[in-house]
Design a protein around this motif. Sequence first.
Motif, PDB file in Angstrom:
ATOM      1  N   GLN A 173       0.850  -1.186   0.000  1.00 37.84           N
ATOM      2  CA  GLN A 173       0.000   0.000   0.000  1.00 37.84           C
ATOM      3  C   GLN A 173       0.884   1.234   0.000  1.00 37.84           C
ATOM      4  O   GLN A 173       1.785   1.366   0.824  1.00 37.84           O
ATOM      5  N   SER A 185      -3.227  10.338  -3.437  1.00 37.79           N
ATOM      6  CA  SER A 185      -3.606   9.050  -4.017  1.00 37.79           C
ATOM      7  C   SER A 185      -3.278   7.914  -3.068  1.00 37.79           C
ATOM      8  O   SER A 185      -2.418   8.050  -2.186  1.00 37.79           O
ATOM      9  N   THR A 187      -2.508   3.706  -3.481  1.00 41.93           N
ATOM     10  CA  THR A 187      -2.272   2.599  -4.405  1.00 41.93           C
ATOM     11  C   THR A 187      -2.128   1.308  -3.622  1.00 41.93           C
ATOM     12  O   THR A 187      -1.325   1.234  -2.688  1.00 41.93           O
ATOM     13  N   THR A 205      -2.821  -4.020  -9.319  1.00 40.33           N
ATOM     14  CA  THR A 205      -2.887  -2.714  -8.655  1.00 40.33           C
ATOM     15  C   THR A 205      -4.280  -2.091  -8.739  1.00 40.33           C
ATOM     16  O   THR A 205      -5.014  -2.261  -9.720  1.00 40.33           O
ATOM     17  N   GLN A 206      -4.613  -1.366  -7.706  1.00 40.00           N
ATOM     18  CA  GLN A 206      -5.813  -0.535  -7.661  1.00 40.00           C
ATOM     19  C   GLN A 206      -5.384   0.820  -7.120  1.00 40.00           C
ATOM     20  O   GLN A 206      -4.879   0.910  -6.000  1.00 40.00           O
ATOM     21  N   GLN A 207      -5.574   1.835  -7.937  1.00 40.76           N
ATOM     22  CA  GLN A 207      -5.117   3.179  -7.544  1.00 40.76           C
ATOM     23  C   GLN A 207      -6.303   4.129  -7.511  1.00 40.76           C
ATOM     24  O   GLN A 207      -7.101   4.189  -8.456  1.00 40.76           O
ATOM     25  N   GLN A 209      -7.048   8.096  -7.166  1.00 38.82           N
ATOM     26  CA  GLN A 209      -6.468   9.434  -7.218  1.00 38.82           C
ATOM     27  C   GLN A 209      -7.533  10.465  -6.882  1.00 38.82           C
ATOM     28  O   GLN A 209      -8.649  10.410  -7.420  1.00 38.82           O
ATOM     29  N   LYS A 218     -10.658   5.910  -9.878  1.00 38.67           N
ATOM     30  CA  LYS A 218     -10.097   4.612  -9.585  1.00 38.67           C
ATOM     31  C   LYS A 218      -9.557   3.978 -10.858  1.00 38.67           C
ATOM     32  O   LYS A 218     -10.238   3.943 -11.884  1.00 38.67           O
ATOM     33  N   PHE A 226       6.295   1.380 -11.348  1.00 40.20           N
ATOM     34  CA  PHE A 226       6.132   2.255 -10.196  1.00 40.20           C
ATOM     35  C   PHE A 226       7.511   2.704  -9.729  1.00 40.20           C
ATOM     36  O   PHE A 226       8.459   1.918  -9.723  1.00 40.20           O
TER      37      PHE A 226
END
Length: 356
Positions: A173, A185, A187, A205-207, A209, A218, A226
Amino acid sequence: MLARRIVAQHVTKTTALAMLGTTIVLVILQVLFTYLGELSNLKEGYNAWQAFLYVLWGAPRYLYQILPVSALIGSVLGLGTLASNSELIVMRSVGISLWRIVGWVIRSALLLVVLSFVLSEWVVPYTNERANSIKSHQSVAALGEVRGYWSREGQRFIYVDYANSQGQLKRIQVVDFDQDYRLKSITNADQGQFVKDGQWTLGGTQQIQLQPEGDAVKTVAAQQPFSLALQPKYVHMVTIDPEDLSFSQLVSFMSYMREYSQVPKTYQLAFWKKVASPFSLITLVLIACSFIFGPLRQQSMGFRLVIALFIGLGFYYLQDFLGYASLVYTPSPAWFVLGPIVLLCAAGSYLLYRVK
């Protein structure tokens, strides 16, 4: 000139052999008593042979710790032998100054200084891991695994549920803030793999912002590059006691933490202990010289050795106590680590100056 060179070689050789002999005897005793102590910790899966291997792999660490005391006792023995044979009196009578003789003794102690550096930099970090792997029944690679690790890089906070020294991460995370510490954000990733310096690949991944107007966007991706300054070697260093890290590892890790967060005092203390180690050794040699030429010159060898042992152990425990006390108080650990060395060096120099 040739005669003086021969005398210098004789003094250096005599004191160097005394220091090495003392070191060997003390290491053997330390290994023996440590092994006897380990026998009381035997249990299922940890037998007498494994205890012996554990102590044997830990021997370089014991050697590194006793080198200053070995230098002190060895100097007393070496110079005491020369004094008993009236060789020091002859040297002084032909015009060889006291400080020149002290310099020759310190020159022989440089052998232990080099040995101390080699052990600290290349030997002890490796052997300690081997020793710990035997006692914990884990491989060296498994010892480098971290579970539940927080890191900070500027305005970015990172939590890693699992990490290892091969550059593999699980359940990550990453929380990013702006300069005013407003959330930018979040992530979440199932796994991560190190690519090269500063570059990672995150999987699953799930981000989320946060937009300036307050909306949230999302993004879901199977894989995405990254940027993280975190490196596998730093993850591995977290699992190691700061005092067991080599000097180069400490400098590297502290530079990383200083750039992105704050250096814990435990690492500062370990750093200054390693910096002070050669000075501690030389200072104790100076004290040993003051025993032979100063107020204890009329005493027996046994009495000198007892006093040397008490001063050596007292100095070791005082420096250790003050070092840990520095973790509580505000001043830098450098003051607490170097303070006893400066005081002892001043005392030894004063005693030798009075003789001169």
